[in-house]
Design a protein around this motif. Structure first.
Motif, PDB file in Angstrom:
ATOM      1  N   SER A 344       0.818  -1.218   0.000  1.00 19.42           N
ATOM      2  CA  SER A 344       0.000   0.000   0.000  1.00 19.42           C
ATOM      3  C   SER A 344       0.850   1.265   0.000  1.00 19.42           C
ATOM      4  O   SER A 344       0.429   2.303  -0.512  1.00 19.42           O
ATOM      5  N   GLN A 345       2.058   1.177   0.567  1.00 23.46           N
ATOM      6  CA  GLN A 345       2.945   2.346   0.599  1.00 23.46           C
ATOM      7  C   GLN A 345       4.378   1.911   0.314  1.00 23.46           C
ATOM      8  O   GLN A 345       4.813   0.851   0.759  1.00 23.46           O
ATOM      9  N   LEU A 346       5.108   2.725  -0.408  1.00 24.27           N
ATOM     10  CA  LEU A 346       6.516   2.461  -0.711  1.00 24.27           C
ATOM     11  C   LEU A 346       7.359   3.611  -0.182  1.00 24.27           C
ATOM     12  O   LEU A 346       6.965   4.781  -0.272  1.00 24.27           O
ATOM     13  N   TYR A 347       8.551   3.260   0.331  1.00 21.93           N
ATOM     14  CA  TYR A 347       9.432   4.284   0.893  1.00 21.93           C
ATOM     15  C   TYR A 347      10.871   4.044   0.450  1.00 21.93           C
ATOM     16  O   TYR A 347      11.294   2.905   0.261  1.00 21.93           O
ATOM     17  N   VAL A 348      11.606   5.150   0.311  1.00 19.56           N
ATOM     18  CA  VAL A 348      13.066   5.066   0.360  1.00 19.56           C
ATOM     19  C   VAL A 348      13.443   5.550   1.750  1.00 19.56           C
ATOM     20  O   VAL A 348      12.784   6.430   2.318  1.00 19.56           O
ATOM     21  N   VAL A 349      14.490   4.971   2.306  1.00 17.70           N
ATOM     22  CA  VAL A 349      14.735   5.110   3.743  1.00 17.70           C
ATOM     23  C   VAL A 349      16.098   5.710   4.016  1.00 17.70           C
ATOM     24  O   VAL A 349      17.099   5.331   3.404  1.00 17.70           O
ATOM     25  N   ALA A 350      16.120   6.652   4.951  1.00 16.09           N
ATOM     26  CA  ALA A 350      17.375   7.177   5.491  1.00 16.09           C
ATOM     27  C   ALA A 350      17.236   7.162   7.006  1.00 16.09           C
ATOM     28  O   ALA A 350      16.765   8.114   7.624  1.00 16.09           O
ATOM     29  N   GLY A 351      17.608   6.031   7.623  1.00 18.68           N
ATOM     30  CA  GLY A 351      17.446   5.885   9.067  1.00 18.68           C
ATOM     31  C   GLY A 351      15.971   5.842   9.438  1.00 18.68           C
ATOM     32  O   GLY A 351      15.193   5.069   8.872  1.00 18.68           O
ATOM     33  N   LYS A 352      15.586   6.699  10.363  1.00 19.82           N
ATOM     34  CA  LYS A 352      14.175   6.720  10.762  1.00 19.82           C
ATOM     35  C   LYS A 352      13.339   7.577   9.825  1.00 19.82           C
ATOM     36  O   LYS A 352      12.107   7.644   9.963  1.00 19.82           O
ATOM     37  N   ASN A 353      13.994   8.250   8.874  1.00 18.15           N
ATOM     38  CA  ASN A 353      13.278   9.083   7.912  1.00 18.15           C
ATOM     39  C   ASN A 353      12.879   8.247   6.707  1.00 18.15           C
ATOM     40  O   ASN A 353      13.716   7.639   6.050  1.00 18.15           O
ATOM     41  N   ARG A 354      11.586   8.227   6.423  1.00 21.00           N
ATOM     42  CA  ARG A 354      11.073   7.459   5.297  1.00 21.00           C
ATOM     43  C   ARG A 354      10.396   8.406   4.314  1.00 21.00           C
ATOM     44  O   ARG A 354       9.425   9.077   4.665  1.00 21.00           O
TER      45      ARG A 354
END
Length: 717
Positions: A344-354
């Motif tokens: 339902s959702q896609l993220y690129v991740v930098a630590g706790k930041n999505r």
């Protein structure tokens, strides 16, 4: 954020011993890519990578952290990994989804035990690698000594791509023998590209030629050109280096100071220009009948390499797009359990930041949330695909403890939390031992399991305690013995009566069935009417012979006798441990026409077996493990002495890449908290592996202690 195509993506993992500066290098890379405006520090507890409370308390990486940066129209996915062998699971799971490993080496200490451990796993997985010598700005930095230790560990594959001009507190410049330029860094962070000083020309040319030769060796056409022309163009050299790195034939060395941001930009340029592209890297092992291509136009497949649960979010699944592309709202099938999942959702991740994105293509790494039935090691497939990628392989555990909640009513909650911990970290193994009557948790070290305890106590508010685990001893016999037992009980009405005569002896594979025994001067002849051979769940065998003649015991009571014997096998007569490798022949007995029943014969069989066992030269067997210790030579004596105090039998010694190797057989009972002792003896520079080998008889003095302890326990109960 824009969608990066496969050719624009590079995937790396930062590896290295604790304190080598991986997290600082990751900060520097994100800063260069303008993903962050200012660099955090470990001491300041504000780095993007080490964002959990427990990491900030310990001021070190404990979990692997997915990061990214954008640079030169490319996306660089970065996984920052822990530097301690206790968290090797996080390191290994980070190697699988990436195409290049960046081994960070501390310029103060050179190759450390963590470097060696992680390199072994990199070799096993055949992962390309480059080396980044970090902390060249430290007072004690010594590039030459560091380089010698690198050569000793990594061998002839190592080539210098850069060397520092002024290592130490004033470090700000290095010679790059790929571009044949001097790079100087100013206090404002700007970088100057300058000609190589005359004093360094000869050295730079020599190293440049060595680099060209290494590049040419990996391509026959380049080798011919080099012999004909005496040089290669920069593009040709890049091509040769790229092939050599991909094939693990070349491991180039780079110079950085992550703290001062020196060399980071040039390192990133090299990774993007020369590092393996996702579509040029080997595909993970899988069971597909057709080749899987890292191609955005192919059918979609994902591999989940990490799962974690975070407060206020729930479960996060980290994956690499192995083929095709994935879009927000896409429906996929979990090939491991045939369930449907919607991303339902896609993220690129930098630590706790999505950062939310709508699409990720083959070769990219991202995350999604709240998948119902998908865990670490699972494969998600789009229409037309039905295969799985092979599970990631992790080392055997080497530290075990028993765990229990302080409030016995919370055992079920503890079990749920431990199950979840295993799903997040497959190197945490959980066993509800019926034999030991304990919950046993195994991991990679005491620190590893202490972190687990901290999480359960602080994040889930469940008070638990670790207690020494019991040892899964085994009991057996060494000679023939005979016993008989009459169970008789009369208390008004129908009574209980059963009498059993039996002989026991050690079970030996391939031995013929018994015909007669001579016990205490008495000869016992057998007429075998029935035989049951039972493979015991805990190892070994029980062979049960029915040798009753003349109707002394009715055939319908024989299963009850066997049941009584099995009960005592499950709770051995000596210490309550499992018994194994025994033959039992029931040859005589008596019964009563009214009072005999199954319970009577079960008790008679149980007690006859118990009495015979104690007369049959009983022995306690203990689990013995093969232990391999990797130790610096200057600590060899201390480690050897400690092993001998643990009743170890030294099986052999050797050396490998600057470390000494000790192979020994050590009883499990003597390995409690060994990882902690070894770390203390060697200042954290040694490591070990352990694997179950066999069960062996305990020495007589140890057996006496165990018998006495069990007797005292029974008296207390």
């Amino acid at each position: 954020m824009k969608t990066y195509q496969t050719e624009q993506i590079r995937n790396i993992a930062l590896l290295g011993n604790t304190g080598s500066g991986k997290t600082s290098l990751a900060e520097s890379m994100m800063y260069e890519g303008k993903v962050i405006d200012r660099k955090g520090t470990i001491a300041g507890k504000n780095t993007v990578s080490d964002y959990s409370e427990i990491e900030q308390q310990n001021q070190r990486s404990i979990f692997s952290t997915l990061l990214f940066t954008e640079f030169n129209n490319s996306k660089l996915n970065i996984i920052d990994t822990p530097g301690s062998d206790d968290f090797i699971g996080a390191v290994i799971s980070s190697m699988y989804p990436v195409d290049l490993l960046v081994m960070v080496v501390n310029a103060q200490y050179g190759v450390e035990v963590g470097t060696e451990i992680f390199n072994r796993h990199a070799e096993r997985l055949n992962k390309p690698m480059i080396l980044a010598v970090n902390q060249l700005d430290h007072d004690k930095a010594n590039f030459d000594v560091t380089f010698e230790s690198i050569k000793q560990t990594f061998g002839k594959k190592v080539v210098i791509a850069q060397y520092p001009l002024n290592p130490g507190a004033s470090f700000n410049s290095f010679i790059d023998v790929v571009t044949m330029k001097m790079y100087k860094f100013n206090e404002d962070g700007s970088r100057e590209e300058l000609p190589i000083p005359d004093s360094e020309t000869d050295k730079a040319n020599e190293l440049h030629n060595a680099l060209i030769e290494a590049a040419a060796e990996n391509d026959e056409s380049l080798m011919e050109k080099y012999f004909e022309q005496g040089y290669l163009t920069e593009d040709e050299m890049r091509s040769g280096l790229s092939t050599g790195i991909k094939n693990r034939e070349i491991i180039p060395i780079f110079c950085v100071s992550a703290h001062k941001n020196v060399g980071t930009k040039r390192l990133m340029e090299f990774i993007i220009n020369v590092g393996p592209k996702p579509n040029h890297s080997p595909m993970l092992d899988n069971d597909s009948s057709k080749p899987i291509a890292c191609d955005a136009s192919a059918p979609t497949s994902l591999f989940v390499f990490k799962s974690t649960v975070e407060p206020h979010i729930g479960e996060i699944s980290y994956f690499r797009v192995m083929s095709g592309k994935v879009t927000e709202g896409m429906d996929l099938t979990n090939a491991n359990n045939s369930t449907k999942e919607r991303l339902s959702q896609l993220y690129v991740v930098a630590g706790k930041n999505r950062n939310k994105v709508t699409e990720l293509v083959a070769g990219d790494i991202g995350a999604t949330v709240k998948l119902k039935n998908t865990k670490t090691n699972h494969t998600l497939c789009g229409p037309g695909l039905d295969f799985t990628f092979a599970n990631m392989m992790f080392p055997d555990p080497k530290f075990r403890t028993a765990v229990k909640p302080k409030n016995e009513a919370e055992v079920e909650k503890l079990s749920e939390l431990l199950h979840r911990a295993h799903e997040e970290d497959p190197t945490i193994l959980v066993e509800h031992s019926k034999e030991l009557k304990q919950i046993i948790v195994s991991g990679q070290g005491e620190f590893h399991l202490n972190i687990l305890k901290w999480q359960i106590t602080n994040l889930h508010k469940l008070d638990i305690e670790y207690i020494p685990p019991r040892i899964p001893y085994r009991e057996t016999i060494t000679k023939v013995a005979q016993a008989d037992y009459r169970h008789k009980k009369q208390s008004g009405g129908a009574g209980q009566f059963g009498e059993v005569h039996l002989v026991i002896e050690p079970y030996v594979e391939g031995a013929p069935d018994p015909v007669k025994y001579k016990v205490n001067g008495k000869e016992i002849n057998l007429n075998i009417r029935g035989k049951e051979e039972i493979n015991l769940e805990w190892g070994g065998k029980l062979v049960f012979y029915n040798c009753i003649v003349g109707g002394a015991i009715d055939a319908r009571f024989m299963p009850a006798i066997l049941k009584g014997i099995m009960e005592k096998m499950e709770e051995g007569p000596l210490t309550g441990s499992y018994a194994r490798d025994i033959r039992v022949a029931v040859y005589d007995g008596k019964m009563h026409p009214v009072d005999s029943n199954e319970i009577s014969f079960k008790l008679a069989g149980r007690n006859a077996f118990k009495n015979a066992f104690k007369e049959a030269g009983p022995k306690i067997m203990e689990p013995v493990y093969d232990v391999e210790v990797l130790v610096p030579s200057d600590r060899m004596g201390d480690v050897m002495s400690d092993l001998q105090n643990r009743r170890a039998i030294i099986m052999g010694m050797g050396s490998d890449k600057g470390f000494e190797i000790i192979n020994a057989k050590v009883p499990l009972a003597e390995l409690n908290r060994y990882s902690t002792t070894l770390s203390s003896l060697t200042s954290g520079r040694a490591t070990y592996t352990m694997k179950f080998a066999s069960y062996e008889q305990v020495p007589s003095d140890v057996q006496e202690k165990l018998l006495k302890a069990y007797q005292e326990q029974e008296e207390e109960e």
